[in-house]
Design an enzyme around this catalytic site. Structure first.
Site, PDB file in Angstrom:
ATOM      1  N   LYS A 125       0.190   4.245  -0.279  1.00 26.07           N
ATOM      2  CA  LYS A 125      -0.529   5.552  -0.084  1.00 26.07           C
ATOM      3  C   LYS A 125       0.020   7.073  -0.794  1.00 26.07           C
ATOM      4  CE  LYS A 125       0.179   3.281   4.744  1.00 26.07           C
ATOM      5  NZ  LYS A 125      -0.112   3.973   6.239  1.00 26.07           N
ATOM      6  N   GLU A 135      -5.632  -4.952  10.135  1.00 28.67           N
ATOM      7  CA  GLU A 135      -3.857  -3.383  10.423  1.00 28.67           C
ATOM      8  C   GLU A 135      -4.505  -2.800  11.763  1.00 28.67           C
ATOM      9  OE1 GLU A 135      -2.553  -2.378   6.835  1.00 28.67           O
ATOM     10  OE2 GLU A 135      -4.117  -0.963   6.879  1.00 28.67           O
ATOM     11  N   ASN A 183       0.895  -1.339  -0.475  1.00 28.97           N
ATOM     12  CA  ASN A 183       0.440  -0.290  -0.072  1.00 28.97           C
ATOM     13  C   ASN A 183       0.862   1.008  -0.224  1.00 28.97           C
ATOM     14  OD1 ASN A 183      -1.903   2.186   1.151  1.00 28.97           O
ATOM     15  ND2 ASN A 183      -2.252   1.250   2.867  1.00 28.97           N
ATOM     16  N   HIS A 215      -9.287   0.960   4.917  1.00 28.61           N
ATOM     17  CA  HIS A 215      -8.191   1.159   5.854  1.00 28.61           C
ATOM     18  C   HIS A 215      -8.406   2.423   6.595  1.00 28.61           C
ATOM     19  CE1 HIS A 215      -4.183   2.671   5.981  1.00 28.61           C
ATOM     20  NE2 HIS A 215      -3.483   1.695   6.209  1.00 28.61           N
ATOM     21  N   GLU A 258      -6.771   4.929   7.665  1.00 28.00           N
ATOM     22  CA  GLU A 258      -6.647   6.181   7.589  1.00 28.00           C
ATOM     23  C   GLU A 258      -8.001   6.716   6.895  1.00 28.00           C
ATOM     24  OE1 GLU A 258      -2.329   5.650   5.399  1.00 28.00           O
ATOM     25  OE2 GLU A 258      -1.927   4.988   7.280  1.00 28.00           O
ATOM     26  N   GLY A 286       2.674   2.242  10.766  1.00 20.69           N
ATOM     27  CA  GLY A 286       3.768   2.861  10.916  1.00 20.69           C
ATOM     28  C   GLY A 286       4.272   3.120  11.778  1.00 20.69           C
ATOM     29  N   SER A 298       3.995  -2.181  10.598  1.00 21.23           N
ATOM     30  CA  SER A 298       4.870  -2.115  10.665  1.00 21.23           C
ATOM     31  C   SER A 298       5.559  -3.318  10.500  1.00 21.23           C
ATOM     32  CB  SER A 298       5.182  -1.785  11.792  1.00 21.23           C
ATOM     33  OG  SER A 298       4.372  -0.596  12.510  1.00 21.23           O
TER      34      SER A 298
HETATM   35  P1  PGA Z   1       3.070   0.020   7.518  1.00 17.00           P
HETATM   36  O1  PGA Z   1       1.456   0.517   7.083  1.00 17.00           O
HETATM   37  O2  PGA Z   1       3.629  -1.001   7.215  1.00 17.00           O
HETATM   38  O3  PGA Z   1       3.676   1.524   7.190  1.00 17.00           O
HETATM   39  O4  PGA Z   1       2.688   0.542   8.488  1.00 17.00           O
HETATM   40  C1  PGA Z   1       0.541  -0.430   6.550  1.00 17.00           C
HETATM   41  C2  PGA Z   1      -0.955   0.020   6.430  1.00 17.00           C
HETATM   42  O5  PGA Z   1      -1.288   1.091   6.939  1.00 17.00           O
HETATM   43  O6  PGA Z   1      -1.318  -0.726   5.283  1.00 17.00           O
END
Ligand code: PGA
Length: 251
Positions: free
Chosen positions: A11, A167, A9, A97, A99, A173, A213
């Site tokens: 983003k 997640e 992803n 997601h 976010e 992140g 992560s």
């Molecule tokens: P990350 O994000 O691997 O940077 O923690 C995962 C995601 O949001 O899909």
């Protein structure tokens, strides 16, 4: 029997030159290989068509979102329909997601409609769920993911048109990851919830990814947990060494 899925992803990252280079690097890794897992990349909407147009085999290309409206076209400024995403050559889309749930106030109902739109357009919906840090601290993680599954997964979902991505919001992140015991507990609960929603057969075939992560150093361990059928990778999907470092743990 469930093939693992290694999904990136991106983003809101990558301008044209770097984005196409990154996609090409992923395609090169997979070209001519008989990989024991599936690979998916989800570039930003700005690059989706260009990435999908690069010659590639096997690798799926997905958007990170689709429009929520049930209308196939019309006055929805800024929105891109699932049919438009499919028309660009995409095979998948993320929906729900964290976010988007947080920053765009997307409810389970909205996420479910987006997943339905994706499926109707012939895309596989990767439906994201996961608890926040305070929900985990309050012992509510399993309740929250059960509620999200019930609310966000369409009853018509199949193992072909739907993938679940667990997640934990606090792991995205941050460099923090749950213990393998916690991952196993939640993934098992998700599988049970899918069983009551979709029936034993569909639930047993549906892939449940872990995200948050994931990096080359922890991928092998996380991906060996029971009921973990792949990874959704954010930050580490932006560097081919890291993304492929994660995938290579499954070779
Ligand atoms: P990350 O994000 O691997 O940077 O923690 C995962 C995601 O949001 O899909």
């Amino acid at each position: 029997m469930r093939r693992k899925l290694i999904a990136g992803n991106w983003k809101m990252n990558e301008l044209k030159t770097e984005g196409l280079e990154l996609a090409q690097a992923v395609f090169d890794k997979c070209a001519g290989q008989k990989l024991p897992f599936d690979v998916l990349i989800c570039p930003p909407m700005s690059l989706l068509g260009m990435v999908a147009d690069l010659p590639h085999e096997v690798v799926g290309v997905g958007s990170q979102d689709v429009a929520c409206t049930t209308k196939s076209a019309g006055a929805f400024t800024g929105d891109v329909s699932a049919a438009m995403v499919k028309d660009l050559g995409a095979t998948h889309t993320l929906v729900g997601h964290s976010e988007r749930r947080t920053m765009h106030h997307e409810t389970d109902e909205v996420v479910c409609q987006k997943a339905l739109n994706a499926m109707d357009a012939g895309l596989t919906a990767v439906i994201c769920i996961g608890e926040t840090e305070s929900e985990r601290e309050n012992g509510e993680a399993l309740t929250v993911v059960a509620r999200q599954i019930k609310g966000s997964v369409p009853k018509t979902a199949t193992a072909d048109n739907c993938v679940i991505a667990y997640e934990p919001v606090w792991a995205i992140g941050t460099g923090k990851t749950p213990t393998t015991e916690d991952v196993a507990e939640v993934h098992t609960a998700i599988r049970q919830e899918l069983t009551s929603l979709l029936g034993e057969k569909t639930a047993s075939q549906m892939r449940i990814l872990y995200g948050g992560s994931v990096k080359p150093s922890n991928a092998k361990e996380l991906l060996s947990v029971e009921n973990v059928d792949g990874a959704l990778i954010g930050g580490a999907s932006l560097k081919i060494e890291d993304f492929w470092g994660i995938a290579a743990t499954q070779l």
